[in-house]
Design a protein around this motif. Structure first.
Motif, short mmCIF file in Angstrom:
data_model
loop_
_atom_site.label_atom_id
_atom_site.label_comp_id
_atom_site.label_asym_id
_atom_site.label_seq_id
_atom_site.Cartn_x
_atom_site.Cartn_y
_atom_site.Cartn_z
N THR A 97 -9.45 4.16 -4.42
CA THR A 97 -8.38 3.51 -5.17
C THR A 97 -7.78 2.42 -4.28
O THR A 97 -7.95 2.45 -3.05
CB THR A 97 -7.27 4.52 -5.54
N PRO A 98 -7.06 1.47 -4.85
CA PRO A 98 -6.44 0.43 -4.01
C PRO A 98 -5.54 1.01 -2.91
O PRO A 98 -5.60 0.55 -1.77
CB PRO A 98 -5.64 -0.40 -5.01
N ASP A 99 -4.74 2.01 -3.23
CA ASP A 99 -3.87 2.60 -2.20
C ASP A 99 -4.68 3.27 -1.09
O ASP A 99 -4.35 3.14 0.09
CB ASP A 99 -2.91 3.62 -2.82
N GLN A 100 -5.73 3.99 -1.46
CA GLN A 100 -6.59 4.63 -0.46
C GLN A 100 -7.29 3.58 0.40
O GLN A 100 -7.42 3.74 1.62
CB GLN A 100 -7.62 5.52 -1.14
N ALA A 101 -7.76 2.52 -0.23
CA ALA A 101 -8.44 1.45 0.50
C ALA A 101 -7.49 0.78 1.49
O ALA A 101 -7.87 0.53 2.64
CB ALA A 101 -9.01 0.43 -0.47
N ARG A 102 -6.27 0.50 1.05
CA ARG A 102 -5.30 -0.11 1.96
C ARG A 102 -5.06 0.78 3.17
O ARG A 102 -5.00 0.29 4.30
CB ARG A 102 -3.98 -0.36 1.22
N GLU A 103 -4.92 2.07 2.93
CA GLU A 103 -4.67 2.99 4.05
C GLU A 103 -5.84 3.00 5.01
O GLU A 103 -5.67 2.91 6.23
CB GLU A 103 -4.40 4.40 3.51
#
Length: 94
Positions: A68-74
């Motif tokens: 997900t975008p949030d997981q990718a950012r992390e």
């Protein structure tokens, strides 16, 4: 880049991107002044992400396509993201 390398090297590597990005600022002020505050906010949000995050030029995006975008950012070390609804301003550019 200016956070992660010398000013001289960052300046050389940023020359092309700065010319491409400043046209948006100029165009907003000259032709779409009603979008200026949204454009200014986008520039400020982007600068914060750049200062707070790991070096963007070192990221391997292929490793996060399934996240997900949030997981990718992390996973990539992208920090300081603040989402904004720019749909109204964007529609005025079309």
């Amino acid at each position: 880049m200016f956070v992660h390398m010398s000013p001289e090297l960052a300046g050389e590597l940023s020359a092309f991107s700065i010319l491409g990005s400043t046209r948006i600022i100029t165009r907003a002020v000259l032709h779409y002044p009603q979008t200026w505050l949204v454009v200014q906010d986008a520039v400020e949000r982007g600068a914060k992400v750049g200062r707070d995050s790991d070096p963007l030029y070192m990221m391997r995006y292929e490793d996060v396509f399934d996240l997900t975008p949030d997981q990718a950012r992390e996973k990539l070390g992208v920090r300081g993201v603040r989402m904004a609804d720019t749909a109204t301003a964007s529609a005025q550019w079309c």
